[in-house]
Scaffold this motif. Structure first.
Motif, short mmCIF file in Angstrom:
data_model
loop_
_atom_site.label_atom_id
_atom_site.label_comp_id
_atom_site.label_asym_id
_atom_site.label_seq_id
_atom_site.Cartn_x
_atom_site.Cartn_y
_atom_site.Cartn_z
N ALA C 16 39.32 51.31 100.97
CA ALA C 16 39.98 52.16 101.75
C ALA C 16 41.60 51.44 101.91
N LEU C 17 41.37 50.37 102.52
CA LEU C 17 42.54 49.62 102.79
C LEU C 17 43.64 49.35 101.72
N ALA C 18 42.92 49.01 100.67
CA ALA C 18 43.81 48.59 99.57
C ALA C 18 44.37 49.89 99.06
N GLY C 19 43.85 51.02 98.86
CA GLY C 19 44.05 52.41 98.04
C GLY C 19 45.39 52.84 98.72
N ALA C 20 45.85 53.93 97.92
CA ALA C 20 47.16 54.25 98.38
C ALA C 20 46.90 55.68 99.34
N SER C 21 45.47 56.07 99.47
CA SER C 21 45.03 57.25 100.06
C SER C 21 43.74 56.69 101.13
N PRO C 22 43.95 57.12 102.23
CA PRO C 22 42.73 56.65 103.13
C PRO C 22 41.58 57.42 102.79
N PHE C 23 40.42 56.91 103.16
CA PHE C 23 39.05 57.45 102.87
C PHE C 23 39.05 58.91 103.68
N MET C 24 38.85 60.03 103.09
CA MET C 24 38.77 61.37 103.86
C MET C 24 37.43 61.66 104.14
N GLU C 25 37.02 61.98 105.30
CA GLU C 25 35.74 62.61 105.69
C GLU C 25 35.71 64.15 105.38
N LEU C 26 34.91 64.59 104.64
CA LEU C 26 35.09 65.85 104.38
C LEU C 26 34.18 67.00 105.07
N VAL C 27 34.46 68.15 104.88
CA VAL C 27 33.47 69.15 105.20
C VAL C 27 32.86 69.92 103.96
N ASP C 28 31.72 69.75 103.98
CA ASP C 28 30.84 70.26 102.58
C ASP C 28 30.44 71.85 103.14
N THR C 29 30.94 72.63 102.48
CA THR C 29 30.63 74.12 102.89
C THR C 29 29.40 74.79 102.17
N HIS C 30 28.82 74.00 101.23
CA HIS C 30 27.78 74.90 100.54
C HIS C 30 26.69 73.78 100.34
N ILE C 31 25.76 73.78 101.31
CA ILE C 31 24.51 72.86 101.10
C ILE C 31 23.25 73.79 101.58
N HIS C 32 22.22 73.73 100.71
CA HIS C 32 21.19 74.43 101.18
C HIS C 32 19.91 73.37 101.38
N TYR C 33 19.09 73.69 102.19
CA TYR C 33 18.08 72.85 102.66
C TYR C 33 16.63 73.51 102.79
N SER C 34 16.24 73.84 101.44
CA SER C 34 15.12 74.64 101.35
C SER C 34 13.74 74.02 101.50
N HIS C 35 12.68 74.79 101.40
CA HIS C 35 11.27 74.25 101.59
C HIS C 35 11.12 72.86 100.85
N ASP C 36 11.12 73.15 99.31
CA ASP C 36 11.19 71.87 98.54
C ASP C 36 11.90 70.72 98.86
N ALA C 37 13.19 70.91 99.54
CA ALA C 37 13.98 69.77 99.77
C ALA C 37 13.43 69.04 101.02
N TRP C 38 13.13 69.87 102.03
CA TRP C 38 12.63 69.15 103.33
C TRP C 38 11.33 68.43 103.25
N GLU C 39 10.41 68.90 102.24
CA GLU C 39 9.28 68.34 101.93
C GLU C 39 9.44 66.94 101.15
N ARG C 40 10.54 66.60 100.40
CA ARG C 40 10.85 65.41 99.69
C ARG C 40 11.69 64.68 100.56
N THR C 41 12.61 65.32 101.22
CA THR C 41 13.77 64.52 102.12
C THR C 41 13.83 65.07 103.47
N PRO C 42 12.83 64.54 104.38
CA PRO C 42 12.92 64.88 105.54
C PRO C 42 14.04 64.78 106.35
N PRO C 43 14.18 65.55 107.50
CA PRO C 43 15.54 65.74 108.32
C PRO C 43 16.04 64.37 108.48
N PRO C 44 15.58 63.48 109.25
CA PRO C 44 16.26 62.34 109.32
C PRO C 44 17.11 61.56 108.00
N GLU C 45 16.12 61.49 106.71
CA GLU C 45 16.79 61.07 105.71
C GLU C 45 18.01 61.98 105.32
#
Lengths: 387, 132, 273
Positions: C16-45
């Motif tokens: 980030a420091l060397a690049g022309a543009s700083p690192f941008m923290e984004l807002v992702d407006t399209h995420i799903h966390y459905s039953h098969d997702a939480w089985e494989r990737t628990p909330p902390p992960e």
């Protein structure tokens, strides 16, 4: 109901040529002819060269290309097992996350690796040599081993016109890749019962090469099954990549498949557009490839030639038998797939006879495998090879 | 001038009803948008599934002048709502004449060529069906 | 550059420091966390993956809503809860005919906090059916936006029911920039996400017609991944990297709005009941 009737009709008796519609004939025609005319790889000037084929053959069976002289290419790509290994996930120097593919009919291909990490066979052949989990060799080790082998150096010069000692380690490995590629291009499958049937259909001859069940399976393959959408052409693959809903989790995360493959191939100094390629013009696909969201978790559409002999299946070897592959498509989990229009993939919900027919057809795609054999007279002016 | 540019008029076919004053459409396929038309042929013809191909394209404004703007090219399978795995590149050979490389249809079925034509801050999209 | 941004960039190994543009923290407006997702990737992960991707906020809707609630409990600072009217993922094409969906939504809206209702799938005249009409009323009642995956006709039908509704048009309807631009011009309360779209950028360069749209409506466009299969949780980081790459091709103020500010504003509007 209509599908069941057609299925029963075919099971009870052989179909005549008139039972094949113009569309069906066109699809059947598109799945041949076989064998395909040999086309040399323009990016590899050793492609098709008889000396390169023989030297590549020797290297393919040479364990000195691995750490501790432990593994040759042929130990995982076994000639007695369709140049594959017959197990889901093999181990080299470490556990592997992808199934060992059969090395059949490679000269017809553009992308190599389950994610298309390479756009040519020589770069793909270099990859396992240096991969820690596979052959785990180092550039220096390979270079030193071969430089000390007078017989190899002599054969290398006779083949390439280059003195091995004058090349840097990386360039040496590229040539090894090109030699290995030249040999692997000779590994081909022969004519199948389907190929004879195709000719019979196109030439108006009696349709004797496939039995009724196999013909019914073919109709399903090119018809309602839509298999031919991706498993197209004489090689029964469109050469591209797809996500059919097979899980791509691995022990340590996910296998990004084609997404990482595109990132890899476009950055690789060993692609068709790079300095080691003998034809930059042959790299048009690489130049125009797009990185798309849907590439995430896509894997190569495999050829179906000799498919009945190349179990297990899928990029991770997770499906053991051909019957289970058919079951997989029959009960496909389409919720995993993101598509807004007409669904290409959908659960087929096949009846038991339909499954049997489809499997019978897929079994008709098998034929003996041939590959270049030992040519002892080619390098008579060189010392005898070690071992 | 490249050899391709010299050769282009040799295999041009004038499309019926499309003869324009200074700009002639050519090729086996044609399409029209609000104020311009395109004609093109595939190289090779016909297109083979799984094989790369190119287009030779001519583009004319309805007032008879050659189109000289930017073309963004793509192709989709409307029934499946997906496009190609490749992004064609566009090379202008002469006013109204373009070569487009990098096409590949990876699936049998009906495709649709799409050309977004940008000129003078205005966009028009020409779509041409390619049934198989 | 803020220290937080620098740390995030350092954690991700980005220069980030060397690049022309700083690192941008984004807002992702399209995420799903459905039953098969939480089985494989628990909330902390799952939360770890979102933070690793450098997100300020993640709009999450799940089939069932239990997934969203688990994530919201794990990281209320990060998660923007959105109520999906599906009990499981297979209800995409049936939910709007199922009147039992309504009491489920009413119950959850009464019990929990939500910024939006969606992402739901609706096309054409189906948007006038009783279930969707009630959903539109509930969105008004609970000051929620509607995350609508559908065609332009469905968007029009919802705005006919409630001209004051706020719609986040999922995937921008998979329409081209000309249609999206027309729709944004017609409906001031329409916003659009770019989830699962590639046509607006190629190899880090923004398409000319999309660029015009972004410059004309910089306050109306947002980005999102769409984790429609459980493996796609691991795509959030790659998608964020891909997004940052093409955002750099826009004027910085526009990139910031599309990259995160519009999402922050929508969340603030919706959660400030």
């Amino acid at each position: 109901m209509m599908r069941l009737l057609i299925s029963l009709l075919f099971t009870c008796g052989l179909a005549a040529a008139s039972d094949w519609s113009a569309t069906e004939r066109a699809f059947v025609q598109s799945l041949g002819p076989w064998p395909q005319a040999a086309v040399a790889d323009a990016s590899n000037r050793l492609s098709g060269d008889v000396r390169a084929i023989e030297l590549g053959r020797q290297l393919f069976f040479d364990r000195r290309l691995s750490a501790n002289n432990a593994l040759a290419c042929a130990d995982c790509h076994r000639p007695d097992a369709q140049f594959a290994d017959g197990i889901a996930l093999n181990r080299g120097f470490g556990a592997l996350a992808r199934h060992t593919p059969a090395l059949l009919n490679l000269s017809q291909r553009y992308w190599f690796g389950w994610g298309g990490e390479n756009d040519n066979l020589w770069a793909q052949s270099m990859r396992p040599i240096l991969t820690p989990e596979e052959m785990n060799a180092s550039l220096t080790q390979v270079s030193e081993t071969l430089r000390q082998d007078d017989a190899f150096a002599c054969r290398f010069q006779a083949t390439t016109g280059l003195a091995l000692q004058t090349l840097d380690e990386q360039t040496q490995l590229v040539w090894i890749g090109k030699l290995l590629a030249a040999y692997q291009e000779t590994i081909v499958t022969g004519r199948t019962a389907f190929d004879t049937f195709r000719d019979q259909l196109l030439q108006g001859q009696p349709l004797t090469a496939l039995n009724a069940s196999e013909q019914a399976g073919l109709k399903l393959f090119i018809g309602e099954g839509r298999c031919v959408f991706c498993h197209s052409g004489a090689g029964f693959s469109n050469g591209e990549f797809g996500d059919i809903g097979v899980s791509f989790f691995t022990a340590s995360g996910v296998d990004k498949g084609r997404y990482a493959g595109i990132q890899s191939v476009t950055r690789s100094p060993f692609n068709r557009l790079g300095a080691f390629s003998d034809s930059i013009a042959s790299g048009s696909r690489t130049q125009h490839i797009q990185l798309l969201h849907r590439n995430w978790g896509e894997f190569r559409v495999p050829s179906l030639r000799n498919v009945a002999d190349t179990a297990p299946y899928m990029h991770n070897g997770s499906v053991e038998t051909l019957a289970e592959v058919v079951d997989f498509y029959s009960e496909l989990d389409e919720e995993r797939l993101h598509t807004d229009g007409e669904k290409i993939l959908r659960p087929l919900h096949l009846s038991a006879p339909e499954k049997q027919n489809l499997i019978a057809f897929l079994q008709s795609l098998s034929a003996p495998v041939s590959a270049a054999t030992d040519q002892p007279d080619l390098f008579q002016n060189c010392p005898q090879a070690a071992g | 001038m490249t050899i391709k540019r010299l050769l282009l008029p040799l295999f041009s076919l004038t499309l019926a009803g499309q003869a324009l004053a200074d700009c002639q459409l050519s090729g086996d396929y044609s399409g029209h948008a609000q104020s311009l038309s395109v004609g093109f042929s595939t190289l090779p013809a016909p297109v083979a599934i799984g094989e790369a191909f190119s287009l030779m394209l001519t583009a004319c404004h309805d007032d008879g002048t050659p189109f000289t703007g930017q073309i963004t090219a793509s192709a989709v399978m409307p029934a499946h709502q997906h496009g190609m795995n490749y992004q064609p590149t566009v090379q202008r050979l002469a006013p109204g004449h373009y070569r487009l490389d990098g096409y590949l249809f990876h699936m049998p079925g009906d495709w649709q060529f799409q050309f977004r034509m940008a000129s003078g801050g205005r966009y028009e999209t020409v779509t041409v069906d390619y049934p198989q | 550059m803020k220290l937080k941004q620098m740390l995030a960039a350092g954690l991700l190994g980005l220069s980030a420091l060397a690049g022309a543009s700083p690192f941008m923290e984004l807002v992702d407006t399209h995420i799903h966390y459905s039953h098969d997702a939480w089985e494989r990737t628990p909330p902390p992960e799952a939360i770890r993956l979102l933070r690793l991707a450098g997100l300020q906020k993640a709009f999450v809707s799940s089939s069932s809503d239990q997934g969203t609630q688990m994530l919201y409990a794990e990281a209320p600072d990060l998660i923007v809860p959105v109520l999906r009217p599906y009990r499981k993922r297979g209800e995409i094409s049936t939910w709007f005919r199922d009147e039992t969906v309504i009491p489920m939504l009413e119950d959850l809206l009464e019990k929990n906090t939500y910024a939006g209702i969606g992402e739901f799938h609706i096309y054409g005249d189906d948007a006038n059916m009783p279930v969707i009409r009630r959903v539109v009323e509930l969105a008004q009642q609970y000051h929620c936006f509607l995350h609508l995956h559908g065609d332009a006709e469905a968007v029009e039908n919802v705005f006919k029911q409630d001209p004051n509704a706020t719609i986040l048009w999922a995937h921008s309807g998979f329409e081209g920039p000309a249609v999206v631009s027309q729709m944004l011009a017609r409906f001031p309360n329409l916003k659009a996400d770019l989830a699962f779209r590639n046509d607006h950028a190629f190899q880090g360069k923004v398409d000319a017609q999309w660029r015009e749209l972004f410059l004309k409506y910089p306050d109306r466009i947002m980005v999102g991944t769409d984790t429609f299969a459980p493996e796609r949780w691991h795509y959030i980081m790659d998608h964020a990297d891909w997004t940052r790459e093409w955002l750099k091709d826009l004027p910085e103020s526009v990139a910031q709005k599309i990259g995160y500010q519009n999402g922050l504003d929508l969340a603030a509007w919706a959660l400030n009941k």
